[in-house]
Design a protein around this motif. Structure first.
Motif, PDB file in Angstrom:
ATOM      1  N   ALA A   9     -21.183  35.013  46.679  1.00  0.00           N
ATOM      2  CA  ALA A   9     -20.939  35.547  45.335  1.00  0.00           C
ATOM      3  C   ALA A   9     -20.855  37.062  45.393  1.00  0.00           C
ATOM      4  O   ALA A   9     -21.346  37.704  46.323  1.00  0.00           O
ATOM      5  CB  ALA A   9     -22.043  35.115  44.373  1.00  0.00           C
ATOM      6  N   GLY A  10     -20.206  37.623  44.383  1.00  0.00           N
ATOM      7  CA  GLY A  10     -20.082  39.075  44.313  1.00  0.00           C
ATOM      8  C   GLY A  10     -19.270  39.474  43.105  1.00  0.00           C
ATOM      9  O   GLY A  10     -19.253  38.773  42.082  1.00  0.00           O
ATOM     10  N   TYR A  11     -18.566  40.579  43.244  1.00  0.00           N
ATOM     11  CA  TYR A  11     -17.828  41.146  42.129  1.00  0.00           C
ATOM     12  C   TYR A  11     -16.416  41.499  42.613  1.00  0.00           C
ATOM     13  O   TYR A  11     -16.003  41.059  43.687  1.00  0.00           O
ATOM     14  CB  TYR A  11     -18.580  42.369  41.591  1.00  0.00           C
ATOM     15  CG  TYR A  11     -20.040  42.028  41.303  1.00  0.00           C
ATOM     16  CD1 TYR A  11     -20.403  41.373  40.132  1.00  0.00           C
ATOM     17  CD2 TYR A  11     -21.028  42.306  42.248  1.00  0.00           C
ATOM     18  CE1 TYR A  11     -21.727  41.034  39.872  1.00  0.00           C
ATOM     19  CE2 TYR A  11     -22.356  41.976  41.999  1.00  0.00           C
ATOM     20  CZ  TYR A  11     -22.698  41.330  40.819  1.00  0.00           C
ATOM     21  OH  TYR A  11     -24.003  40.977  40.586  1.00  0.00           O
ATOM     22  N   ARG A  12     -15.706  42.276  41.864  1.00  0.00           N
ATOM     23  CA  ARG A  12     -14.306  42.550  42.222  1.00  0.00           C
ATOM     24  C   ARG A  12     -14.175  43.244  43.572  1.00  0.00           C
ATOM     25  O   ARG A  12     -13.179  43.072  44.271  1.00  0.00           O
ATOM     26  CB  ARG A  12     -13.658  43.417  41.137  1.00  0.00           C
ATOM     27  CG  ARG A  12     -13.444  42.671  39.817  1.00  0.00           C
ATOM     28  CD  ARG A  12     -12.699  43.525  38.826  1.00  0.00           C
ATOM     29  NE  ARG A  12     -12.443  42.806  37.578  1.00  0.00           N
ATOM     30  CZ  ARG A  12     -11.793  43.317  36.545  1.00  0.00           C
ATOM     31  NH1 ARG A  12     -11.329  44.560  36.612  1.00  0.00           N
ATOM     32  NH2 ARG A  12     -11.610  42.601  35.448  1.00  0.00           N
ATOM     33  N   ALA A  13     -15.200  44.020  43.932  1.00  0.00           N
ATOM     34  CA  ALA A  13     -15.145  44.742  45.205  1.00  0.00           C
ATOM     35  C   ALA A  13     -15.330  43.819  46.403  1.00  0.00           C
ATOM     36  O   ALA A  13     -15.053  44.213  47.540  1.00  0.00           O
ATOM     37  CB  ALA A  13     -16.202  45.838  45.227  1.00  0.00           C
ATOM     38  N   GLY A  14     -15.788  42.592  46.148  1.00  0.00           N
ATOM     39  CA  GLY A  14     -15.948  41.640  47.239  1.00  0.00           C
ATOM     40  C   GLY A  14     -17.283  40.944  47.215  1.00  0.00           C
ATOM     41  O   GLY A  14     -18.103  41.143  46.314  1.00  0.00           O
ATOM     42  N   ALA A  15     -17.526  40.122  48.218  1.00  0.00           N
ATOM     43  CA  ALA A  15     -18.757  39.337  48.288  1.00  0.00           C
ATOM     44  C   ALA A  15     -19.954  40.242  48.555  1.00  0.00           C
ATOM     45  O   ALA A  15     -19.888  41.172  49.355  1.00  0.00           O
ATOM     46  CB  ALA A  15     -18.643  38.279  49.381  1.00  0.00           C
ATOM     47  N   VAL A  16     -21.060  39.936  47.869  1.00  0.00           N
ATOM     48  CA  VAL A  16     -22.320  40.662  48.063  1.00  0.00           C
ATOM     49  C   VAL A  16     -23.316  39.791  48.813  1.00  0.00           C
ATOM     50  O   VAL A  16     -24.075  40.266  49.646  1.00  0.00           O
ATOM     51  CB  VAL A  16     -22.902  41.119  46.712  1.00  0.00           C
ATOM     52  CG1 VAL A  16     -24.245  41.815  46.905  1.00  0.00           C
ATOM     53  CG2 VAL A  16     -21.924  42.040  45.995  1.00  0.00           C
TER      54      VAL A  16
END
Length: 211
Positions: A9-16
């Motif tokens: 999971a993550g955000y627009r910048a990529g997986a966290v």
């Protein structure tokens, strides 16, 4: 059981977080520690159903978080960011039951459980200390009668007495499965049944974990 199965999971910048497996059973307190930016809050929000995983699944007693609303409650690090400054403390605590149209709790009894006096219930957040407001946030979480409680650095801004109150209350709730995220290693060691470390988006067993 609250379960993350190979969750990315993550955000627009990529997986966290990447390929995370985690289980929290009722009556268990699982601690998560790790450096800032390692993915702890993203994991917490994903387990709570606030962030949708891009891979893997999160289930709550076999259901998706969306279908298990009210089963998971979360307490955030900053109580002021998590409360409406225009609401009274009484309204903040009972807001989830108002939204879900479920019977409200005995407000005075619940407030006493977390160490709030009745006179504070008519006040607004600006009139309370950070510690008092975080107690109100815990009361709001417990008002939902959840089976799982997610605490994201809930004591980072609190004094020792408030920290002790919150952790003692959680430890005595054997019906709850709790995910406790904190940088406070002594706190995790004292409170948790097991401790995991998050590093660059992945989990591993902490060397000081009881199990």
């Amino acid at each position: 059981m609250l379960v993350a199965d190979s969750v990315t999971a993550g955000y627009r910048a990529g997986a966290v977080i990447r390929e995370v497996d985690l289980q929290v059973a009722p009556g268990e307190i699982v601690g998560i520690t790790g450096d800032s930016g390692s993915g702890k809050t993203t994991l917490a929000r994903t387990m709570a159903g606030l962030v949708a995983p891009s891979g893997g699944t999160v289930t709550v007693d076999g259901r998706s978080p969306r279908r298990a609303r009210g089963t998971i409650a979360m307490v955030f690090q900053s109580p002021r960011a998590a409360t409406n400054p225009h609401f009274t403390i009484a309204r903040i605590i009972t807001e989830p039951t108002t939204i879900s149209r479920t019977p409200p709790p005995d407000l005075t009894e619940l407030a006493a459980t977390v160490g709030l006096t009745p006179d504070l219930l008519t006040r607004r957040p600006h009139a309370l200390s950070d510690g008092q407001l975080q107690r109100a946030c815990l009361a709001r979480a417990l008002a939902q009668s959840p089976r799982y409680l997610i605490l994201d650095e809930p004591t980072a801004m609190l004094d020792a007495a408030t920290t002790a109150t919150i952790i003692r209350l959680v430890m005595h709730r054997t019906d709850l499965g709790t995910l406790l995220i904190s940088h406070d290693q002594p706190l995790l060691t004292a409170a948790c049944t097991r401790i995991l470390t998050m590093h660059e988006g992945t989990l591993k067993t902490h060397p000081e974990s009881p199990h």
